[in-house]
Design a protein around this motif. Sequence first.
Motif, PDB file in Angstrom:
ATOM      1  N   GLY A 331       2.184   8.669  17.600  1.00 48.44           N
ATOM      2  CA  GLY A 331       3.413   9.418  17.804  1.00 48.44           C
ATOM      3  C   GLY A 331       4.570   8.813  17.039  1.00 48.44           C
ATOM      4  N   VAL A 332       5.633   9.602  16.893  1.00 52.62           N
ATOM      5  CA  VAL A 332       6.862   9.131  16.251  1.00 52.62           C
ATOM      6  C   VAL A 332       8.057   9.637  17.047  1.00 52.62           C
ATOM      7  N   ILE A 333       9.170   8.953  16.890  1.00 52.63           N
ATOM      8  CA  ILE A 333      10.421   9.408  17.506  1.00 52.63           C
ATOM      9  C   ILE A 333      11.104  10.322  16.507  1.00 52.63           C
ATOM     10  N   ALA A 334      11.182  11.602  16.830  1.00 57.30           N
ATOM     11  CA  ALA A 334      11.565  12.629  15.865  1.00 57.30           C
ATOM     12  C   ALA A 334      12.956  12.421  15.276  1.00 57.30           C
ATOM     13  N   ASN A 335      13.906  12.001  16.113  1.00 62.50           N
ATOM     14  CA  ASN A 335      15.277  11.842  15.645  1.00 62.50           C
ATOM     15  C   ASN A 335      15.550  10.460  15.064  1.00 62.50           C
ATOM     16  N   LYS A 336      14.533   9.576  15.066  1.00 62.50           N
ATOM     17  CA  LYS A 336      14.697   8.216  14.524  1.00 62.50           C
ATOM     18  C   LYS A 336      13.471   7.812  13.704  1.00 62.50           C
ATOM     19  N   TRP A 337      12.754   8.794  13.173  1.00 63.12           N
ATOM     20  CA  TRP A 337      11.446   8.499  12.600  1.00 63.12           C
ATOM     21  C   TRP A 337      11.522   7.659  11.333  1.00 63.12           C
ATOM     22  N   GLN A 338      12.712   7.590  10.699  1.00 62.41           N
ATOM     23  CA  GLN A 338      12.857   6.784   9.493  1.00 62.41           C
ATOM     24  C   GLN A 338      13.429   5.395   9.777  1.00 62.41           C
ATOM     25  N   ASP A 361       1.388   0.922  23.741  1.00 63.14           N
ATOM     26  CA  ASP A 361       1.867   0.027  22.680  1.00 63.14           C
ATOM     27  C   ASP A 361       2.135   0.750  21.363  1.00 63.14           C
ATOM     28  N   LEU A 362       3.011   1.714  21.424  1.00 64.24           N
ATOM     29  CA  LEU A 362       3.404   2.466  20.236  1.00 64.24           C
ATOM     30  C   LEU A 362       4.546   1.733  19.514  1.00 64.24           C
ATOM     31  N   PRO A 363       4.425   1.474  18.206  1.00 62.57           N
ATOM     32  CA  PRO A 363       5.561   0.907  17.461  1.00 62.57           C
ATOM     33  C   PRO A 363       6.716   1.913  17.431  1.00 62.57           C
ATOM     34  N   THR A 364       7.886   1.497  17.870  1.00 64.89           N
ATOM     35  CA  THR A 364       9.043   2.398  17.932  1.00 64.89           C
ATOM     36  C   THR A 364      10.312   1.667  17.506  1.00 64.89           C
ATOM     37  N   PRO A 365      11.342   2.429  17.142  1.00 68.97           N
ATOM     38  CA  PRO A 365      12.668   1.828  16.998  1.00 68.97           C
ATOM     39  C   PRO A 365      13.281   1.610  18.387  1.00 68.97           C
ATOM     40  N   GLU A 366      14.514   1.178  18.444  1.00 70.88           N
ATOM     41  CA  GLU A 366      15.227   1.078  19.724  1.00 70.88           C
ATOM     42  C   GLU A 366      15.348   2.480  20.309  1.00 70.88           C
ATOM     43  N   LEU A 367      14.905   2.635  21.557  1.00 69.01           N
ATOM     44  CA  LEU A 367      14.874   3.964  22.174  1.00 69.01           C
ATOM     45  C   LEU A 367      16.050   4.169  23.114  1.00 69.01           C
ATOM     46  N   GLU A 368      16.425   5.442  23.248  1.00 69.31           N
ATOM     47  CA  GLU A 368      17.471   5.852  24.192  1.00 69.31           C
ATOM     48  C   GLU A 368      16.990   7.090  24.923  1.00 69.31           C
ATOM     49  N   SER A 369      17.479   7.274  26.127  1.00 69.69           N
ATOM     50  CA  SER A 369      17.191   8.506  26.854  1.00 69.69           C
ATOM     51  C   SER A 369      17.686   9.690  26.038  1.00 69.69           C
ATOM     52  N   GLY A 370      16.874  10.723  25.969  1.00 74.44           N
ATOM     53  CA  GLY A 370      17.231  11.894  25.178  1.00 74.44           C
ATOM     54  C   GLY A 370      16.565  11.938  23.823  1.00 74.44           C
ATOM     55  N   ASP A 371      15.977  10.826  23.381  1.00 76.53           N
ATOM     56  CA  ASP A 371      15.210  10.850  22.133  1.00 76.53           C
ATOM     57  C   ASP A 371      14.013  11.799  22.290  1.00 76.53           C
TER      58      ASP A 371
END
Length: 432
Positions: A331-338, A361-371
Amino acid sequence: MGTNYCFAGYDTVELAKTYGTPLYVLSEKMIREKCRNIQENFLMKYDKSFAAYASKAFLTQAICKIIEEEGLGLDVVSGGELYTAIAAKFPMERVIFHGSNKSREELEMAVKHDVGRIIVDNEYELEMLAAIAESMDSHANILFRLSPGIEGDTHKYIQTGQKDSKFGLPLNKKELHRIVKKTMANRRLTLLGFHFHLGSQLFENNIYLAAVQIVINLIKVLKIELGYSTEELNVGGGFGIKYTAEEEQTHEIGFYTDEIMKEVSRQFEKESWSQPSIIIEPGRWIIGEAGITLYTIGSIKEIEGIRKYASVDGGMPDNPRPALYQARYDGVIANKWQEKTDQVTTIAGKCCESGDILIWDLPTPELESGDVLVMKNTGAYNYSMASHYNKTPKAAVVLLSDEGSYVIVERETYQDLIRMERLPDYLIKKDV
């Protein structure tokens, strides 16, 4: 930083805003490309070949229309799937009806609507089908499902061809001879051939060859000893797709079919016999990579030195596969995928179950509610296996096409959840 993650040319964050989450999203173009790959590399390449989409992976009336337009058949395994095909006016001669314990009602529906093939799983079903065809003054084309005793390299819950499988007739020569003779004598049934299915999410082609050799040996014996000529051999599906970076690449359809067709030709040319038509039934291979699921991240919980959780607004009800047989997804975080993925986050579902984990254990950027989370390759066995666990309404399904984005399954409401419920009179409070 940068643009949002796009799928099939559409901004996934905008899709989430427009249609809400959780949201199943399908690419019509990707589905059609897979169907055309089958046409080019199997159906047009080999005479006496047929492909049926395994609808248990995902089926709606819209999918029926796409599959029909692409020239494939449809493999159904229940009255509900058959009813969907009927409602979509799918050509019944291109329908193959499976199932290990079909009800009388389901078989009557199949006979009434003249489905092209009924895969008979056991003798009980054979006798019931014969009686139904007689009572309806009708006829049915059938294949026997066999259990060839081959174990595919996949999770045991999705193996189907092993010796102790719940599916199909075991390869007992004496019993098979008896059942074949019995069927040949029945004027209401025409035995066209045999079927096997080895399991799901398979990346090997050698196991298909082993199964083909076993079944062809049976076919030869039946030809010599009973004079029975097999017209069709259905080798099932189960062709695997790549879900995560660690898994094997998705093979082209020819990786499986070329070897199968070579072996069939070799075996039948050796006897100077006409070879049977070969049928395949890909489902996940066609639609799995053509789908994603969008979620909105809610609570974020970090257990220092142990694990970080991000919970989403879906989970087991819309995708039970990780909890059911440890299926893995990316998976990816759509609004922070880059953005730099310098954190490790476990994506948790919202159900009251410790096993409701979608991605470990998904590699992600810093996450926030609403992502917005994009869970990849969810086109197969997600919506079709969805439940109402914890009284959760089922998510909507959106189809992306060159014409636009279209809802092909509406999002359920709370009212939908109780629509079929009834209160006995004695439990209804009466106004005083």
